[in-house]
Design a protein around this motif. Sequence first.
Motif, PDB file in Angstrom:
ATOM      1  N   UNK A  15     -23.749 -29.969 -21.556  1.00 15.91           N
ATOM      2  CA  UNK A  15     -23.906 -31.022 -22.561  1.00 15.91           C
ATOM      3  C   UNK A  15     -24.923 -30.654 -23.632  1.00 15.91           C
ATOM      4  N   UNK A  16     -26.072 -30.153 -23.226  1.00 15.20           N
ATOM      5  CA  UNK A  16     -27.110 -29.802 -24.207  1.00 15.20           C
ATOM      6  C   UNK A  16     -26.643 -28.672 -25.115  1.00 15.20           C
ATOM      7  N   UNK A  17     -25.962 -27.687 -24.543  1.00  8.89           N
ATOM      8  CA  UNK A  17     -25.466 -26.569 -25.352  1.00  8.89           C
ATOM      9  C   UNK A  17     -24.398 -27.038 -26.333  1.00  8.89           C
ATOM     10  N   UNK A  18     -23.522 -27.926 -25.882  1.00  8.99           N
ATOM     11  CA  UNK A  18     -22.490 -28.476 -26.766  1.00  8.99           C
ATOM     12  C   UNK A  18     -23.139 -29.190 -27.949  1.00  8.99           C
ATOM     13  N   UNK A  19     -24.109 -30.033 -27.649  1.00 12.23           N
ATOM     14  CA  UNK A  19     -24.800 -30.766 -28.715  1.00 12.23           C
ATOM     15  C   UNK A  19     -25.517 -29.806 -29.661  1.00 12.23           C
ATOM     16  N   UNK A  20     -26.185 -28.797 -29.122  1.00 10.10           N
ATOM     17  CA  UNK A  20     -26.887 -27.800 -29.944  1.00 10.10           C
ATOM     18  C   UNK A  20     -25.922 -27.112 -30.907  1.00 10.10           C
ATOM     19  N   UNK A  21     -24.793 -26.652 -30.382  1.00  8.93           N
ATOM     20  CA  UNK A  21     -23.832 -25.942 -31.227  1.00  8.93           C
ATOM     21  C   UNK A  21     -23.286 -26.846 -32.330  1.00  8.93           C
ATOM     22  N   UNK A  22     -23.089 -28.110 -32.038  1.00 13.59           N
ATOM     23  CA  UNK A  22     -22.586 -29.018 -33.069  1.00 13.59           C
ATOM     24  C   UNK A  22     -23.671 -29.414 -34.066  1.00 13.59           C
ATOM     25  N   UNK A  23     -24.911 -29.472 -33.617  1.00 13.98           N
ATOM     26  CA  UNK A  23     -26.005 -29.720 -34.556  1.00 13.98           C
ATOM     27  C   UNK A  23     -26.184 -28.561 -35.530  1.00 13.98           C
ATOM     28  N   UNK A  24     -25.697 -27.390 -35.130  1.00 18.72           N
ATOM     29  CA  UNK A  24     -25.754 -26.192 -35.969  1.00 18.72           C
ATOM     30  C   UNK A  24     -24.359 -25.821 -36.490  1.00 18.72           C
ATOM     31  N   UNK A  25     -23.500 -26.830 -36.649  1.00 19.02           N
ATOM     32  CA  UNK A  25     -22.118 -26.589 -37.079  1.00 19.02           C
ATOM     33  C   UNK A  25     -22.087 -25.701 -38.325  1.00 19.02           C
ATOM     34  N   UNK A  26     -21.284 -24.674 -38.259  1.00 18.22           N
ATOM     35  CA  UNK A  26     -21.194 -23.724 -39.354  1.00 18.22           C
ATOM     36  C   UNK A  26     -20.728 -24.414 -40.635  1.00 18.22           C
ATOM     37  N   UNK A  27     -21.296 -24.058 -41.770  1.00 12.63           N
ATOM     38  CA  UNK A  27     -20.857 -24.638 -43.043  1.00 12.63           C
ATOM     39  C   UNK A  27     -19.362 -24.450 -43.295  1.00 12.63           C
ATOM     40  N   UNK A  28     -18.823 -23.314 -42.856  1.00 13.25           N
ATOM     41  CA  UNK A  28     -17.388 -23.055 -43.046  1.00 13.25           C
ATOM     42  C   UNK A  28     -16.532 -24.031 -42.251  1.00 13.25           C
ATOM     43  N   UNK A  29     -17.023 -24.451 -41.076  1.00 15.14           N
ATOM     44  CA  UNK A  29     -16.279 -25.441 -40.282  1.00 15.14           C
ATOM     45  C   UNK A  29     -16.329 -26.805 -40.959  1.00 15.14           C
TER      46      UNK A  29
END
Length: 104
Positions: A15-29
């Motif tokens: 859960x924490x890793x999922x949230x981290x990756x989405x908080x750092x969502x790539x500008x291209x995405x």
Amino acid sequence: MKRKSFKMKLYDGMAKEYEKRHNELWPEMKEMIHDFGGSNYSIFLDEKTNILYGYIELRDEELWAKSADTEICKKWWEYMADIMETNPDNSPVSEDLDLVFHLD
């Protein structure tokens, strides 16, 4: 505008890793989501079950379906595949949910 909701599942402890990756969502995405008609996108987590509930508003469902063919989407799926249930092409295992009530 079409309201779309769906569910996916995280692996235990991710859960924490999922949230981290989405908080750092790539500008291209972010750009791809908007270019393919997505807006007002939210994802919620039920921590007891590791089920993710997504909500997105779509300008055009057919246009949105084409986003799955973009290189950035495929790259994102590959990036996320180690923390959630995925299909053989790395797309998230996702089940659409039916809208049963809405109030503006």
